[in-house]
Design a protein around this motif. Structure first.
Motif, short mmCIF file in Angstrom:
data_model
loop_
_atom_site.label_atom_id
_atom_site.label_comp_id
_atom_site.label_asym_id
_atom_site.label_seq_id
_atom_site.Cartn_x
_atom_site.Cartn_y
_atom_site.Cartn_z
N MET A 198 1.00 -1.14 -0.03
CA MET A 198 0.00 -0.04 0.16
C MET A 198 0.99 1.05 -0.01
N SER A 199 0.70 2.12 -0.98
CA SER A 199 1.48 3.46 -0.75
C SER A 199 1.35 4.21 0.15
N ASN A 200 2.02 5.40 0.50
CA ASN A 200 1.87 6.03 1.37
C ASN A 200 0.99 7.29 1.03
N PRO A 201 -0.08 7.15 1.82
CA PRO A 201 -1.19 8.15 1.51
C PRO A 201 -0.85 9.54 1.99
N SER A 202 -1.65 10.64 1.24
CA SER A 202 -1.28 11.97 1.82
C SER A 202 -1.79 12.39 3.03
N ILE A 203 -1.51 13.54 3.75
CA ILE A 203 -1.80 14.05 5.11
C ILE A 203 -3.21 14.20 5.01
N ASN A 204 -3.64 14.82 4.09
CA ASN A 204 -5.00 15.15 3.81
C ASN A 204 -6.07 13.92 3.78
N PHE A 205 -5.49 12.89 3.11
CA PHE A 205 -6.22 11.74 3.02
C PHE A 205 -6.32 11.10 4.36
N ASN A 224 -6.52 0.77 8.16
CA ASN A 224 -5.24 0.02 7.62
C ASN A 224 -4.27 1.29 6.99
N PHE A 225 -4.90 2.39 6.42
CA PHE A 225 -4.16 3.45 5.87
C PHE A 225 -3.33 3.96 7.10
N LEU A 226 -4.17 4.44 8.13
CA LEU A 226 -3.38 4.98 9.48
C LEU A 226 -2.13 3.91 9.81
N TYR A 227 -2.36 2.83 9.60
CA TYR A 227 -1.25 1.78 10.23
C TYR A 227 0.07 1.97 9.02
N CYS A 228 -0.53 2.10 7.97
CA CYS A 228 0.68 2.34 6.96
C CYS A 228 1.47 3.50 7.05
N CYS A 229 1.20 4.50 7.95
CA CYS A 229 1.77 5.94 8.21
C CYS A 229 2.88 5.64 9.17
N SER A 230 4.08 5.29 8.83
CA SER A 230 4.94 4.63 9.72
C SER A 230 5.58 5.88 10.48
N GLU A 231 6.39 5.73 11.52
CA GLU A 231 6.99 6.89 12.26
C GLU A 231 8.20 7.68 11.11
N GLN A 265 -0.16 -9.47 9.27
CA GLN A 265 0.12 -10.41 8.14
C GLN A 265 -0.63 -9.86 6.76
N TYR A 266 -1.57 -9.08 7.05
CA TYR A 266 -2.58 -8.66 5.92
C TYR A 266 -2.36 -7.33 5.33
N ASN A 267 -2.41 -7.01 4.04
CA ASN A 267 -2.21 -5.93 3.37
C ASN A 267 -3.57 -5.19 3.37
N ASN A 268 -4.87 -5.93 3.09
CA ASN A 268 -6.12 -5.67 3.22
C ASN A 268 -6.65 -5.77 4.32
N TRP A 269 -7.25 -5.08 5.47
CA TRP A 269 -7.78 -5.56 6.52
C TRP A 269 -9.15 -5.75 6.42
N LEU A 273 -12.17 -10.13 8.76
CA LEU A 273 -13.27 -10.38 9.55
C LEU A 273 -13.34 -11.88 10.30
N PRO A 274 -13.33 -12.71 9.57
CA PRO A 274 -13.26 -13.99 10.34
C PRO A 274 -12.28 -14.15 11.52
N GLN A 275 -10.91 -13.81 11.12
CA GLN A 275 -9.96 -13.89 12.32
C GLN A 275 -10.45 -12.93 13.62
N LEU A 276 -10.58 -11.72 13.18
CA LEU A 276 -10.95 -10.60 14.20
C LEU A 276 -12.27 -11.01 15.00
N ALA A 277 -13.23 -11.91 14.30
CA ALA A 277 -14.33 -12.10 15.15
C ALA A 277 -13.85 -13.51 16.10
N GLU A 278 -13.12 -14.31 15.71
CA GLU A 278 -12.44 -15.21 16.44
C GLU A 278 -11.67 -14.69 17.75
#
Length: 422
Positions: A1-8, A107-114, A146-150, A154-159
């Motif tokens: 996933m590419s780095n999103p913009s600040i506004n996004f 997921n986008f916020l997660y990809c915004c690294s330090e 482990q996932y690029n698309n969160w 859902l099944p793992q999160l529900a479990e």
């Protein structure tokens, strides 16, 4: 996933539908504030916002990505609660769509690294580098890493929610009821069942009863009574180390707050985890309101029993209600017609627990067995005769033979030998 913009990223943070609490904390608010100052372009405000975010994140001991995932797994929201009671397929489609939307945004916020944030700050402030580019290496042990698309998890999160719960029950395995609310215990007693020896039958019975609870079978309330220092409380607390990862939670309730038992049960009734209400050193005075509250829980009432909750109580008294000789009925001066029935009700209260485990005083053989077991765990290397001689002296000079005395002796001996050996 590419780095999103600040506004996004600002849009994604502002548009959360169910998971707003993930950012409603010191770290999350500092992150959102940093995005705002970056957009404004004021270098001083930007550095101040970066410093606030840096400090609050450093206090957690986690990097941004691990922290964000932790908040998602702890979050208490309509989805995380309902999925513990209803299968994922049976949830309303609108709720599922909202969860998928939020997970994609997070997921986008997660990809915004330090590193990315530091880069934006340096660019805004026209700095070659910040004094410290802080980064803590994460464990990357959670499945969300482990996932690029969160939206696909859902099944793992529900479990996860079904197994570990949400909110305070996800964050803490040990809790206490205090002033009308549940509070987490950050550092519960780390005692392990393997450390408790000398009462193997009692231990095995308590473990089996707890396994019945976890498996959803009928299980019994338990009274552990007997001599002081025999390990009754430690045995109950040690269950967390064995079963905590299987959804067991321990809630400590003092005798003075037992009148809240019905309210506690109502809070726990529809939670997927299993609960032991732990009451230590139980005994009652005459006409004690706590006695009546506990009796209702043990015997039941019109309200259905909470099948995920048991009471485990310890006491030094077999008869939990204090009885005096003047309490015994004397027909010539008693005003009560059936006074013997009243006394028998008091004396038989302990029978209502269903399972009573007796802890007799430790004899010398049992005491020395505990000593040898604890010495082995503490890696104390003394000749058997020397160890036993010291242990007997300690018991004579201190609190007599018991598991507690053995633990105190081993702790003292370990420190003493460590000092002697430099």
């Amino acid at each position: 996933m590419s780095n999103p913009s600040i506004n996004f990223l600002q849009q994604q943070a502002a548009s959360l539908l169910l998971y707003q609490n993930v950012l409603d904390n010191n770290v999350g608010r500092a992150f959102v504030s940093l995005l705002s100052t970056l957009k404004e372009g004021n270098s001083i405000h930007c550095l101040q916002a970066y410093g606030r975010w840096f400090k609050t994140l450093a206090e957690t001991g986690k990097n941004w990505q691990d922290y964000l995932i932790q908040q998602i797994l702890w979050d208490d929201n309509p989805f995380s609660r309902q999925v513990q009671q209803i299968s994922l397929d049976a949830l309303p489609p609108a709720l599922i769509a909202a969860v998928q939307y939020d997970l994609q945004a997070l997921n986008f916020l997660y990809c915004c690294s330090e590193e990315q944030l530091s880069k934006w700050v340096r660019a805004t402030c026209k700095m070659q580098e910040l004094p410290v580019v802080w980064h803590i290496e994460g464990t990357r042990s959670h499945f969300l890493h482990q996932y690029n698309n969160w939206s696909e998890v859902l099944p793992q999160l529900a479990e996860h929610y079904c197994q570990n719960g949400t909110g305070i029950f996800s964050r803490y395995r040990a809790l206490r009821w205090q002033k009308g609310q549940l509070k987490g215990i950050s550092h519960p007693d780390p005692i392990q069942l393997t450390e408790i020896v000398g009462y193997e039958m009692q231990k095995a019975t308590l473990i089996k009863n707890t396994e019945f609870l976890l498996a959803g079978y009928p299980a019994l309330h338990v009274l552990l009574y007997g001599s002081r220092g025999s390990g009754k409380s430690s045995l109950v607390k040690g269950l967390l180390g064995k079963f905590g990862d299987r959804g067991l939670r321990l809630i400590e309730v003092s005798k003075s707050e037992l009148y809240d038992l019905s309210a506690i049960l109502e809070q726990l009734r529809n939670i997927s985890q299993k609960f032991i209400i732990f009451v230590d050193d139980l005994s009652f005075e005459e006409d004690d309101e706590a006695f009546k509250s506990l009796k209702v829980v043990l015997e039941g009432s019109v309200t259905a029993k909470a099948n995920n909750v048991l009471v485990y109580a310890t006491s030094n008294r077999r008869h939990l209600i204090r009885e005096f000789f003047e309490d015994r009925p004397r027909p010539r001066d008693s005003d009560e017609v059936h006074s013997w029935d009243t006394m028998q009700e008091k004396l038989s209260f302990s029978d209502r627990f269903g399972l009573t485990l007796t802890f007799e005083p430790a004899n010398q053989d049992t005491y020395l067995e505990i000593i040898h077991h604890l010495a082995l765990e503490a890696n104390i290397k003394l000749e058997t005769e020397d160890l036993e001689f010291r242990a007997k002296q300690w018991a004579t000079r201190h609190n007599g033979r018991s598991g507690r005395t053995a633990r105190q002796f081993i702790d003292f001996l370990k420190a003493e030998l460590s000092l002697e050996n430099g």
